[in-house]
Design an enzyme around this catalytic site. Structure first.
Site, PDB file in Angstrom:
ATOM      1  CG  ASP A 214      -0.793   3.646   9.023  1.00  0.00           C
ATOM      2  OD1 ASP A 214      -0.419   2.727   8.291  1.00  0.00           O
ATOM      3  OD2 ASP A 214      -1.653   3.501   9.914  1.00  0.00           O
TER       4      ASP A 214
ATOM      5  CG  ASP B  92       1.042   7.623  13.653  1.00  0.00           C
ATOM      6  OD1 ASP B  92      -0.038   7.049  13.847  1.00  0.00           O
ATOM      7  OD2 ASP B  92       1.422   8.031  12.541  1.00  0.00           O
TER       8      ASP B  92
END
Length: 259
Positions: free
Chosen positions: A12, A10
């Site tokens: 953020d 991922d």
């Protein structure tokens, strides 16, 4: 390479810290993984144009974007899962009536259905991508859209969930939710990549921290939740590493034996 693994990250709160900076230990870890012959990929809710610089910095050309709706393998488009445009048009009308703006998104750009709104400015600014959507209320016509942002305070998305069954609604900000095709997820996008590459489940890894990572973390066999993740995100992962601010990627990769 018999022991080649694939690792999905991922962005953020996982690759990038809360200041949207890439920790040096994370960058070094990514390049070390590639030196060892592993496949490295990104799995994000962001649009492709929102992390182009990061892909270049890390030399990554395989990614799951829009929470699984637009997937690219080694620079080539692999999978597209667009929104139902008829249902989207009805949702947009309802949202406009409620003073809830929307932003239409395809793989190249994003356009808002209103000239400006504080919710749009407030939430998009947190991504620190250096751009904001321009105004085009008809951007959804004649094109494939892979995600729409609906801007409303927490819990007000419930009315849309009850009415629009073609979509899933995943909150990513106090005033914004992702609108996705029903059943679409990072896990579905990841499935397309691993099937094409023929990588067995025991060689698949995923790192994440957000609510939109939960299906990915509960599906990928070797899943790692960041220390900064919410407890319900951690509960579905196999492992838990340190926070992104504490070199969590480096620590997690060591913990699972990849570094």
């Amino acid at each position: 390479m018999m022991n080649r693994s694939i690792i999905f990250f991922d962005i953020d709160g996982t690759l990038l810290n809360h200041d949207k900076k890439l920790p040096l230990s994370t960058k070094e870890s990514i390049f070390k993984l590639k030196e060892l012959g592993h496949e490295v990929a990104i799995a994000t809710g962001r649009a492709p144009f929102m992390f182009e610089d990061l892909r270049k910095e890390l030399d990554i050309n395989t990614y799951v974007s829009y929470n699984g709706q637009y997937v690219v393998l080694k620079g080539e488009e692999l999978y597209r899962n667009p929104l139902n445009i008829s249902s989207l048009e009805k949702l947009t009308e309802a949202a406009l009536h409620n003073n809830h703006p929307v932003v239409f998104m395809d793989h190249e750009d994003m356009r808002a259905n209103v000239p400006e709104h504080t919710y749009i400015t407030e939430s998009i600014a947190t991504l620190k991508i250096g751009r904001f959507p321009t105004h085009d209320p008809h951007y959804y016509k004649g094109r494939e859209l892979f995600q729409t942002l609906l801007f409303c305070p927490e819990r007000e998305e419930k009315q849309y969930e009850q009415e629009f069954h073609d979509f899933d609604f995943v909150r990513w900000h106090p005033v914004s939710v992702d609108v996705l095709p029903k059943g679409g997820s990072k896990a579905q996008g990841i499935k397309k990549i691993v099937e094409r590459l023929g990588i067995h489940p025991e060689r698949q890894y995923a790192f994440g921290d957000g609510l939109n990572d939960m299906e990915m973390l509960s599906t990928v066999q070797n899943s790692v939740a960041m220390g900064n993740a919410e407890e319900k995100v951690k509960s579905v992962a196999k492992y838990e590493t340190k926070s992104v601010e504490e070199n969590g990627i480096f620590h997690g990769l060591q913990m699972v034996g990849l570094l």
